[in-house]
Design a protein around this motif. Sequence first.
Motif, PDB file in Angstrom:
ATOM      1  N   GLN B   6       0.865  -1.256  -0.247  1.00 44.53           N
ATOM      2  CA  GLN B   6      -0.106   0.283  -0.052  1.00 44.53           C
ATOM      3  C   GLN B   6       1.056   1.102   0.024  1.00 44.53           C
ATOM      4  O   GLN B   6       1.661   1.290   0.550  1.00 44.53           O
ATOM      5  CB  GLN B   6      -0.798   0.063   1.034  1.00 44.53           C
ATOM      6  CG  GLN B   6      -2.051  -0.958   1.326  1.00 44.53           C
ATOM      7  CD  GLN B   6      -3.029  -0.667   2.320  1.00 44.53           C
ATOM      8  OE1 GLN B   6      -3.077  -1.477   3.455  1.00 44.53           O
ATOM      9  NE2 GLN B   6      -3.605   0.443   2.305  1.00 44.53           N
ATOM     10  N   ALA B  20      -5.910  10.004  -2.637  1.00 39.74           N
ATOM     11  CA  ALA B  20      -5.975   8.811  -3.107  1.00 39.74           C
ATOM     12  C   ALA B  20      -5.134   7.743  -2.624  1.00 39.74           C
ATOM     13  O   ALA B  20      -3.813   8.229  -2.122  1.00 39.74           O
ATOM     14  CB  ALA B  20      -5.685   8.792  -4.631  1.00 39.74           C
ATOM     15  N   TRP B  22      -3.529   3.814  -2.866  1.00 38.29           N
ATOM     16  CA  TRP B  22      -3.041   2.641  -3.924  1.00 38.29           C
ATOM     17  C   TRP B  22      -2.776   1.411  -3.165  1.00 38.29           C
ATOM     18  O   TRP B  22      -2.263   1.547  -2.030  1.00 38.29           O
ATOM     19  CB  TRP B  22      -2.023   3.283  -4.744  1.00 38.29           C
ATOM     20  CG  TRP B  22      -1.569   1.861  -5.774  1.00 38.29           C
ATOM     21  CD1 TRP B  22      -1.925   1.762  -6.846  1.00 38.29           C
ATOM     22  CD2 TRP B  22      -0.378   1.050  -5.510  1.00 38.29           C
ATOM     23  NE1 TRP B  22      -1.261   0.846  -7.465  1.00 38.29           N
ATOM     24  CE2 TRP B  22      -0.375   0.573  -6.858  1.00 38.29           C
ATOM     25  CE3 TRP B  22       0.654   1.028  -4.632  1.00 38.29           C
ATOM     26  CZ2 TRP B  22       0.523  -0.735  -6.852  1.00 38.29           C
ATOM     27  CZ3 TRP B  22       1.754  -0.003  -4.967  1.00 38.29           C
ATOM     28  CH2 TRP B  22       1.402  -0.764  -6.047  1.00 38.29           C
ATOM     29  N   ASP B  74      -4.407  -4.016  -9.418  1.00 34.69           N
ATOM     30  CA  ASP B  74      -4.175  -2.835  -8.422  1.00 34.69           C
ATOM     31  C   ASP B  74      -5.605  -2.267  -8.209  1.00 34.69           C
ATOM     32  O   ASP B  74      -6.321  -2.252  -9.197  1.00 34.69           O
ATOM     33  CB  ASP B  74      -3.209  -1.812  -8.993  1.00 34.69           C
ATOM     34  CG  ASP B  74      -1.826  -2.442  -9.139  1.00 34.69           C
ATOM     35  OD1 ASP B  74      -0.930  -1.922  -9.599  1.00 34.69           O
ATOM     36  OD2 ASP B  74      -1.510  -3.778  -8.773  1.00 34.69           O
ATOM     37  N   THR B  76      -7.332   1.431  -6.536  1.00 37.50           N
ATOM     38  CA  THR B  76      -7.208   2.749  -5.744  1.00 37.50           C
ATOM     39  C   THR B  76      -8.414   3.108  -5.143  1.00 37.50           C
ATOM     40  O   THR B  76      -9.562   2.623  -5.636  1.00 37.50           O
ATOM     41  CB  THR B  76      -6.900   3.560  -6.708  1.00 37.50           C
ATOM     42  OG1 THR B  76      -7.813   4.007  -7.645  1.00 37.50           O
ATOM     43  CG2 THR B  76      -5.520   3.656  -7.502  1.00 37.50           C
ATOM     44  N   LYS B  78     -10.194   6.505  -3.450  1.00 36.74           N
ATOM     45  CA  LYS B  78     -10.386   8.109  -3.618  1.00 36.74           C
ATOM     46  C   LYS B  78     -11.335   8.421  -2.510  1.00 36.74           C
ATOM     47  O   LYS B  78     -12.426   8.135  -2.464  1.00 36.74           O
ATOM     48  CB  LYS B  78     -10.491   8.512  -5.078  1.00 36.74           C
ATOM     49  CG  LYS B  78      -9.459   8.024  -5.935  1.00 36.74           C
ATOM     50  CD  LYS B  78      -9.601   8.767  -7.335  1.00 36.74           C
ATOM     51  CE  LYS B  78      -8.688   7.971  -8.379  1.00 36.74           C
ATOM     52  NZ  LYS B  78      -8.718   8.656  -9.667  1.00 36.74           N
TER      53      LYS B  78
END
Lengths: 110, 113
Positions: B6, B20, B22, B74, B76, B78
Amino acid sequence: EDKVVQSPLSLVVHEGDTVTLNCSYEVTNFRSLLWYKQEKKAPTFLFMLTSSGIEKKSGRLSSILDKKELFSILNITATQTGDSAVYLCAVLYNFNKFYFGSGTKLNVKP
Amino acid sequence: EAGVVQSPRYKIIEKKQPVAFWCNPISGHNTLYWYRQNLGQGPELLIRYENEEAVDDSQLPKDRFSAERLKGVDSTLKIQPAELGDSAVYLCASSLVFGYEQYFGPGTRLTVT
């Protein structure tokens, strides 16, 4: 309302003591219960329980599930300072729901 | 085997700003979870992905939170705009199959001032 309750909220013991942590649940369509240990960062997996009465054991840690009385216990024998952590239980239920309890904070003093 | 990754590990922003997070799950893990953990509480599930599909986002505050998992790897998460109450640790986890052992990343500690 579905819920998972852990007790006690916190516990202070001395090295060598044995502790028992409790996780009770009221959920629909129970599937499994998992125990995690969380130190200062991410939770790490301990046990997964699906059947009543079958003890899972790893070293000084053991756990058992009672599906009739809707609870699980986590036992730690001969505690060490490295056992100090928050112990979380999580319940998988209703086919696709996953819920964590608030945890029991264990402090083992030397 | 690499664990769940992370970034960032820490983030401090002012309220109303966007942020954001990840997450890169363990290779081969189809199920990915985003959790929010407040101090003294257990992780609260925000969203769960099976491959690239969000299959449970019932606890995601959709007015300000969004997530995506492109190509089923992956992901994300936000927040826009952030509020003071969003201060928490955001954890990402992955598992081979839903309901089995989850592997957690180190988390992102968000502070909104």
